[in-house]
Scaffold this active site. Sequence first.
Site, PDB file in Angstrom:
ATOM      1  N   SER A   1      -0.267  -3.576   6.039  1.00 32.99           N
ATOM      2  CA  SER A   1      -0.412  -2.375   5.215  1.00 32.99           C
ATOM      3  C   SER A   1      -1.515  -1.517   5.797  1.00 32.99           C
ATOM      4  CB  SER A   1      -0.699  -2.782   3.765  1.00 32.99           C
ATOM      5  OG  SER A   1      -0.572  -1.676   2.906  1.00 32.99           O
ATOM      6  N   ASN A   2      -2.073  -0.625   5.030  1.00 29.25           N
ATOM      7  CA  ASN A   2      -3.150   0.230   5.513  1.00 29.25           C
ATOM      8  C   ASN A   2      -4.098   0.540   4.364  1.00 29.25           C
ATOM      9  OD1 ASN A   2      -2.329   2.719   4.130  1.00 29.25           O
ATOM     10  ND2 ASN A   2      -0.483   2.399   5.342  1.00 29.25           N
TER      11      ASN A   2
END
Length: 220
Positions: free
Chosen positions: A22-23
């Site tokens: 993810s980020n």
Amino acid sequence: MVRVLVTAGPTREPIDEVRYLSNRSSGRMGYALAEAARRAGHRVTLVSGPTCISPPAGVRFVPVTTAEEMRRAVRRVVRVADAVLMCAAVADWRPRTRHRGKLRRETRPKPLLRLVPNPDILAELGRRKGSRTLVGFALEPGATFGARGPLAGRLGPAERNARRKLRRKNLDWIVLNGPEALEGDRTSAAAIARDGRVLVFRNLRKAALARALVGLVVGK
Ligand code: C5P
């Protein structure tokens, strides 16, 4: 009244049943945009990846997890949208396979993550734009917004990249952010229009920036 689609938050791309790629997107900017658009009297749908914040009241909320799910939701909603504010930090890559169960420390051979590119949702919308207003967001690590920033007359690499994205994705506006936009409550940004206009917003709370952006790109 304008029908506005806002996307927000990160996407999660599963590695196995407990892990994902993810980020660092918090979703705050997108949620602030959705709220500002609703307060301006627009009909708002918010398609969001997983975040820790509650969706604003009065907004149709469509939660998603992966980029593929976001793409499906966006394609459904966009048919009845006049303006799209694509604020989500879509993961550019996803693991090619999702392992069943949980990868173990002892797993042999050692697991290797093979990545495949995710679809560029916004670029796809740009290819069937019609009369819709399309707005993208570009997080450029080198973006600075001081006196010697991207808008002092000379194109810096951050602004050049943002303009390239504006053209490549066939957008009306691109909002250029620096990395301080991640997770924080205040940010600086530059809104760059297809027609060459540039507006700089320095060190605003995200709610204030959202009001300004909605007024600028969506209008009344
Ligand atoms: O190319 P880059 O990821 O920097 O472009 C950012 C813009 O494109 C954002 O508006 C983002 O929401 C959108 N995007 C997308 N699908 C992707 C990657 C980015 O819609 N796979």
